[in-house]
Scaffold this motif. Structure first.
Motif: not given
Length: 290
Positions: A242-251, A276-279, A283-290
């Motif tokens: 229920q948020k408009e964009s990636f930059r509004h999301l919590q970690p 997503c406009g990331l380095s 992005a790799a850090r996000l995937l490693d958190s899965l």
């Protein structure tokens, strides 16, 4: 002395040159505008990818460099007006490599450029990719076209996003809404270089880009274009959080969105970073958190 050069812009790690199809069309027309404005440069092949571009040009080193830098400048102005992004491409470096005439180097350079879209899993053959010269050589039939000279001055300006008045009247616009590369690319020279469609195909399937695709474990997986994923991201954010964009999301929400993008679109860290406009590291850090 005129020589052949392969020119490649630096890959944008955390963004896209082209967010939607209209951006590609504008850039295709800017290539045509640049070709008309720089008659001392011969266009042999090019391809516009989501986050970088390739050109094979013939001319002096200075002339081919100016050709691509002016193309980047034109497109950056359009991008700023449309998306409000200042200084776009200002620090985007340009790699220029001279291609020797011997050892079939020109053929390999052209095949390398043509196969970028295939290596990216966007299509099965360069002829299926509209944003470049993939379908230009040894083409069969004549597509429905409109001569530039048949357009009004206002229609021409809308099409080109430019007041450039040096476009020859006999150049043609295809059904895709941009000037066809066959109007300004030296098709006869390239076809003479390869001699036959079969020989062109040999270089395509044996190019380094083709081999990279074969060697990649994910090569057989269906891939989605960056623009396709970018278009649905707002809907994903709204439906999931229920948020408009990636930059509004919590970690923790960013981690879940990365997971959704990965499994819904078979996306890797590079593609997730771009849309997503990331380095890449983020992005790799996000995937490693899965």
């Amino acid at each position: 002395m005129k020589r052949i050069y392969l020119l490649t812009t630096e890959h944008l790690e955390n963004g896209l040159w082209f967010r939607e199809e209209e951006d590609f069309k504008v850039a295709m027309n800017y290539v045509a505008v640049q070709a008309a404005s720089c008659p001392e440069v011969v266009v042999l092949a090019f391809e516009l990818m989501s986050n970088h571009v390739h050109f094979v040009l013939k001319g002096t080193w200075q002339a081919v460099r100016v050709f691509v830098e002016q193309f980047k400048h034109r497109y950056a102005i359009y991008y700023r007006k449309k998306y409000g992004v200042a200084n776009f491409l200002r620090r985007n470096n340009l790699d220029i490599r001279e291609i020797p005439y011997e050892d079939e180097a020109p053929e390999r350079a052209i095949a390398y450029v043509q196969m970028n879209c295939v290596a990216a899993n966007i299509c099965a053959h360069p002829s299926q990719y509209p944003w470049g010269t993939g379908s230009t050589f040894f083409a069969e039939g004549s597509p429905a076209v409109i001569r530039i000279g048949d357009l009004s001055a206002r229609a021409r300006q809308r099409l080109l996003h430019s007041t450039c008045d040096v476009i020859p009247d006999h150049w043609v616009v295809g059904s895709g809404g941009y000037i066809l590369p066959s109007s300004y690319v030296n098709v006869k020279a390239v076809e003479a270089l390869f001699r036959t469609p079969k020989r062109l195909n040999f270089f395509l399937v044996n190019s380094s880009k083709a081999k990279k695709r074969i060697e990649t474990s994910e090569a057989a997986m269906p891939a989605f274009r960056d623009q396709s994923i970018l278009a649905v991201l707002p809907d994903l954010c709204r439906s999931l959080f229920q948020k408009e964009s990636f930059r509004h999301l919590q970690p923790e929400e960013q981690v879940e969105l990365a997971r959704q993008i990965r499994f819904r679109f078979s996306a890797d860290a590079n593609q997730i970073a771009r849309v997503c406009g990331l380095s890449y590291a983020e992005a790799a850090r996000l995937l490693d958190s899965l």
